[in-house]
Motif scaffolding. Structure first.
Motif, PDB file in Angstrom:
ATOM      1  N   ARG A 284       1.083  -1.258   0.020  1.00 21.45           N
ATOM      2  CA  ARG A 284       0.477   0.216  -0.105  1.00 21.45           C
ATOM      3  C   ARG A 284       0.939   1.076  -0.106  1.00 21.45           C
ATOM      4  O   ARG A 284       1.869   1.308   0.740  1.00 21.45           O
ATOM      5  N   PHE A 285       0.019   2.344  -0.829  1.00 21.11           N
ATOM      6  CA  PHE A 285       1.439   3.022  -0.981  1.00 21.11           C
ATOM      7  C   PHE A 285       0.248   4.679  -0.557  1.00 21.11           C
ATOM      8  O   PHE A 285      -0.786   4.436  -0.809  1.00 21.11           O
TER       9      PHE A 285
ATOM     10  N   ILE B  28       4.682   4.024   3.219  1.00 18.61           N
ATOM     11  CA  ILE B  28       4.820   2.904   2.248  1.00 18.61           C
ATOM     12  C   ILE B  28       4.662   1.305   3.230  1.00 18.61           C
ATOM     13  O   ILE B  28       5.305   1.634   4.278  1.00 18.61           O
ATOM     14  N   GLY B  29       3.312   0.530   2.866  1.00 17.30           N
ATOM     15  CA  GLY B  29       3.138  -0.722   3.951  1.00 17.30           C
ATOM     16  C   GLY B  29       2.964  -1.979   2.941  1.00 17.30           C
ATOM     17  O   GLY B  29       2.423  -1.885   2.344  1.00 17.30           O
TER      18      GLY B  29
END
Lengths: 144, 434
Positions: free
Chosen positions: B249-250, B291-292
């Motif tokens: 994810r961003f 970021i994740g």
């Protein structure tokens, strides 16, 4: 005369718009018990799918979701959940109340008294929603 | 530029000054809407907390708190009516911990009706209204409903519930929101509020909020708020996230705040434009991203960066990374590092955190270490930390005892030891109460 006629028509129009809506309400209580931090997309599509509580930016975005679709939040969260952080008057920090839950994204962990002098300078706007008009009685002990 | 000064507010309007009207209205709603209950539920939660710490001047503080939340609901074929009440009280068993030895607060207390159709909802009493630009606690009335063709409307009116240590707030607040949605793709809303100290307004705000979901992996949300009294934009705040895969994810965010308009009306001098800290004329831009990545079901890592830019003050950067680990066996742990990098020594520090929690059946234990290393000393101290140990025991599914010890070395205390004991009891009857 026109104003009176318009005012009389308004409830009628609203009633008509209400009657024509014909939507089914969001469940008042989530039909299945949800534990931990849910990823709503596991079951939902559309608008509820975006509510990924595990996402790194959920804490940042949850205010927008709540202000637009609070009925979705209410399906799992009672009012008592929100007031843990969003309090009118509170003397115990949420992070102090839940020391046994270190995984939660709770504000003001650690020695925040020292750090708030810095973070308050960096982005005081982030303080206003919770402390601008509520939960600010202790401020006056230093901020005369 | 107009700076608000403290003033004595006038007599409140008749509606706002009479909470009794809210009570009467609530009773009226009960009579009107209660059409023979088919399911009654009552649930509650009691939390008793004893804190133990040392205050200024070697005071021994033992404040005892009771938090109580009650919820009662009846469901009928057309909807549900419920009563929600929550509050807390405190008494000092040792020295005086705050201004008064006893204190308490009703946090919320309202009667609610929710229909099965059209998301129709009426709440009467002390409640928290969150509608577009409004994030307000009021003693009053709020309504919300779906209308035809994808429209939703909400309105609220009441007396603002605020704390007023330095400046008075208004006596009457009202506002609303109108939105249009296509559920899978977007919601766009316009909203407004007005807070009056009769006859003048102390706040008048309008705004637009949006949520965009053009494709499944993209989610954009945000809000712009305008202050009519100061004639300027208070804030623009927008976030976007892209999730190309379930594990990646961003996200990005952009915030713009004009201090003159944003801090126009507060009740505390800590956040007022007259205190010398909140600079009149200042404008802040905050751009950030993160970021994740979920490497496995057990391991998640994220990195974030935020850049702050000001017209008057110097710039600042805040960046860092977090890693967390969890297993189905009840172990959860995490580690994080963040750096606050301001333009002066006073605004620079490193922040470290390590935590772990483990559940063994009905018992759980947790450790949390939080360290802040300042570039320049505050009150003669460069390094501050807190080390907390906590344990809980579920005596029954409804009864829990927890305790923690927290050792703190801060800029204000050399060696501070704090303790807390907490007993939580949940109770309920009926389908929803269990």
């Amino acid at each position: 005369m026109k104003k009176i006629a318009l005012l009389a028509l308004m409830p009628l129009m609203l009633s008509l718009l209400y009657a024509c809506a014909n939507t089914t309400s969001v469940a008042r209580v989530h039909p299945e018990e949800v534990k931990g931090l849910p990823r709503c997309a596991e079951c939902h599509t559309g608008q509820w799918a975006a509510l990924n509580h595990q996402a790194q930016d959920f804490y940042l975005k949850h205010k927008f979701y709540a202000a637009q679709q609070r009925e979705a939040c209410s399906a799992c969260h009672k009012e008592s959940f929100c007031v843990e952080c969003h309090a009118h008057k509170e003397e115990i920090l949420p992070s102090d109340k839940y020391k046994e839950r270190p995984e939660l994204a709770l504000p003001h962990r650690g020695d925040y008294l020292s750090r708030h002098r810095i973070e308050g300078c960096i982005n005081p706007a982030s303080c206003l929603k919770c402390h601008g008009r509520q939960n600010n009685e202790r401020c006056k002990s230093c901020h005369k | 530029m107009k700076i608000k000064t403290a003033k004595k507010t006038g007599d409140p309007p008749p509606f706002a000054s009479k909470p009794m009207r809210t009570v009467l209205l609530s009773c009226f709603l009960v009579l009107l809407l209660h059409q023979g209950a088919s399911a009654t539920s009552i649930s509650g939660n009691s939390t008793t907390i004893l804190r133990m710490r040392e205050g200024m001047d070697d005071k021994n503080l033992f404040p005892l708190y009771e938090y109580l939340h009650l919820s009662a609901s009846d469901t009928t074929k057309n909807g549900a009516i419920s009563l929600e009440i929550g509050g807390w009280g405190r008494v000092d068993l040792g020295d005086r911990s705050f201004e008064h030895r006893e204190e308490g607060d009703i946090q919320y207390g309202f009667l609610s009706y929710r229909a099965n159709r059209n998301n129709f909802r009426v709440d009467a009493g002390r409640q928290w209204v969150v509608e577009g630009v409004a994030t307000e606690r009021i003693d009053g009335l709020s309504l919300r409903s779906d209308l035809a063709a994808g429209f939703t409307a909400a309105a609220f009116v009441g007396s603002p519930v605020v704390t007023q240590p330095n400046f008075n707030d208004g006596d009457l607040i009202y506002g609303g929101r109108l939105a249009h949605s296509v559920p899978k793709y977007y919601t766009i809303g316009i909203s407004a509020l007005r807070d009056e100290a009769s006859p003048d307004a102390v706040r008048e705000e309008e705004g637009i909020d949006l949520w965009l979901h053009p494709i499944a992996m993209v989610d954009i949300s945000g809000r712009s708020t305008y202050n009519s009294l100061s004639d300027g934009w208070m804030e623009h705040f927008y976030t976007a996230s892209v999730t190309p895969t379930d594990s990646l994810r961003f996200s990005a965010s952009l915030q713009n705040v004009h201090y003159d308009d944003y801090f126009y009306h507060v009740t505390t001098s800590a956040l007022s434009l007259t205190n010398g800290i909140i600079l009149p004329g200042e404008e802040m831009w905050n751009a950030g991203g993160s970021i994740g990545y979920n490497a496995t079901k057990s391991i998640a890592v994220s990195a974030e960066y935020n850049h702050y830019e000001y017209d008057i003050a110097g710039n600042a950067d805040y960046y860092g990374a977090t890693g967390s680990f969890g297993t189905a066996a009840g172990l959860a742990a995490g580690v994080s590092y963040h750096r606050m990098d301001g333009s002066t020594n006073r605004l620079r520090y490193n922040q470290y955190r390590v935590w772990a929690a483990q559940k063994f059946g009905p018992i759980d234990v947790a450790l949390d270490f939080f360290d802040v290393d300042f570039d320049r000393s505050i009150n003669g101290r460069e390094n501050t930390f807190s080390l907390a140990g906590a344990a809980g025991y579920d005596l029954t599914p409804n009864l829990r005892v927890a305790a923690d010890l927290d050792y703190i070395r801060s800029a204000d205390f050399d060696n501070e030891l704090r303790g807390l004991v907490k007993v939580t009891y949940a109770f309920g009857i009926g389908k929803e109460g269990k």
